[in-house]
Scaffold this motif. Sequence first.
Motif, PDB file in Angstrom:
ATOM      1  N   ASP A 131      39.925  34.377  36.986  1.00  0.00           N
ATOM      2  CA  ASP A 131      40.492  35.607  37.546  1.00  0.00           C
ATOM      3  C   ASP A 131      39.425  36.685  37.522  1.00  0.00           C
ATOM      4  OD1 ASP A 131      43.355  34.969  37.968  1.00  0.00           O
ATOM      5  OD2 ASP A 131      43.443  34.775  35.783  1.00  0.00           O
ATOM      6  N   SER A 132      39.509  37.621  38.461  1.00  0.00           N
ATOM      7  CA  SER A 132      38.647  38.806  38.406  1.00  0.00           C
ATOM      8  C   SER A 132      39.385  39.983  39.031  1.00  0.00           C
ATOM      9  CB  SER A 132      37.330  38.577  39.138  1.00  0.00           C
ATOM     10  OG  SER A 132      36.544  39.763  39.100  1.00  0.00           O
ATOM     11  N   ALA A 133      39.595  41.032  38.226  1.00  0.00           N
ATOM     12  CA  ALA A 133      40.301  42.223  38.699  1.00  0.00           C
ATOM     13  C   ALA A 133      39.349  43.287  39.236  1.00  0.00           C
ATOM     14  CB  ALA A 133      41.146  42.807  37.568  1.00  0.00           C
ATOM     15  N   CYS A 162      44.907  37.816  41.857  1.00  0.00           N
ATOM     16  CA  CYS A 162      44.297  37.978  40.543  1.00  0.00           C
ATOM     17  C   CYS A 162      45.367  37.819  39.466  1.00  0.00           C
ATOM     18  CB  CYS A 162      43.640  39.351  40.424  1.00  0.00           C
ATOM     19  SG  CYS A 162      42.875  39.643  38.822  1.00  0.00           S
ATOM     20  N   TYR A 166      40.311  36.690  28.985  1.00  0.00           N
ATOM     21  CA  TYR A 166      39.876  38.065  28.777  1.00  0.00           C
ATOM     22  C   TYR A 166      40.602  38.637  27.560  1.00  0.00           C
ATOM     23  CZ  TYR A 166      37.841  37.963  33.475  1.00  0.00           C
ATOM     24  OH  TYR A 166      37.085  37.652  34.576  1.00  0.00           O
ATOM     25  N   ASP A 184      40.061  43.812  33.921  1.00  0.00           N
ATOM     26  CA  ASP A 184      40.723  42.527  33.723  1.00  0.00           C
ATOM     27  C   ASP A 184      41.769  42.639  32.624  1.00  0.00           C
ATOM     28  OD1 ASP A 184      39.331  40.614  35.583  1.00  0.00           O
ATOM     29  OD2 ASP A 184      37.602  41.453  34.539  1.00  0.00           O
ATOM     30  N   LYS A 216      39.316  34.026  32.107  1.00  0.00           N
ATOM     31  CA  LYS A 216      37.899  34.313  32.325  1.00  0.00           C
ATOM     32  C   LYS A 216      37.197  33.082  32.884  1.00  0.00           C
ATOM     33  CE  LYS A 216      35.742  36.873  29.330  1.00  0.00           C
ATOM     34  NZ  LYS A 216      35.006  37.375  28.122  1.00  0.00           N
TER      35      LYS A 216
END
Length: 297
Positions: free
Chosen positions: A201-203, A148, A173, A180, A186
């Motif tokens: 990305d994704s946290a 990520c 983001y 995030d 994003k």
Amino acid sequence: MQKIVPHLWFDTQAKEAAQFYASTFGGDSKVTYSGELHDTPSGDTDMVSFTVLGYDFMAISAGPVFQFNPSISFVVVSRDADEIDGWWKTLSEGGTALMPLGEYPFSEKYGWIQDKYGVSWQLMSVAQAPNPPTQRVLPTLMFVGDVCGKAEEAVAFYTTVFPDSEVGEAMRYGAGEEPDIAGTIKHVDFNLFNEQFAAMDSAQMHGFTFGEAVSLLVNCEDQAEIDRYWGKLSAVPEAEQCGWLKDKYGVSWQIVPIEMNEMMAKASPEQMARVTKAFLQMKKFDVAELRRAFEGK
């Protein structure tokens, strides 16, 4: 010929799934090839090629070794809201909605569905887009867990590996979108070989990451092209097998000579057996050795 083709690894359902996708999406969607490999480590395996709205896929039935997850999904775009409704209804049968079909800030109609086989699709309206999309299916890579925050770096890397590549405009983001991190990706579009992809990305806590169930197969003209992409992409030596590799972000690739596909399409049972035996012993494919096996030399 499409240079990069998503490859799907099923337990036993490759042929069934290919027919399902062809009938679900309609239009220029069809099964284009069906065959079988014998005496592989997974036993006899089905191979199938198909298109979804003119975009090429390949699939194999090779046992319950790998499981699908949403780290690589497929965005399918349409100008017709009714068409999206129809796709959603069919894909939802036995599937799981990851984001409900509805209106979102980025699309008047959008939904993310994991179908009954586990493959993930993002269905999106582009009714307001100024021009109709030229490529209606976009593979989308979601960077989660340990990778990520590396979507931007990875996309920049891929565009140095492959020609005719460029990065589009990125959405990032902002503050207040935790977990995030502000500034991470994003959504970003990018092209490889003039083919469209997307990344994000994704946290969030997902519990999955990139794996072998969805790999990206690169059709190569010759040994020099195989050597070039193999040398730039392969980062996990223990993952190298039968043309497969993993890059430094965990994404699985297959680096395959076009000539091998041509051999298999016209091979006799004896030729197919020799070529299969030869490639099962390889890590990086050796085109000259595959040719010798095909010719029985």
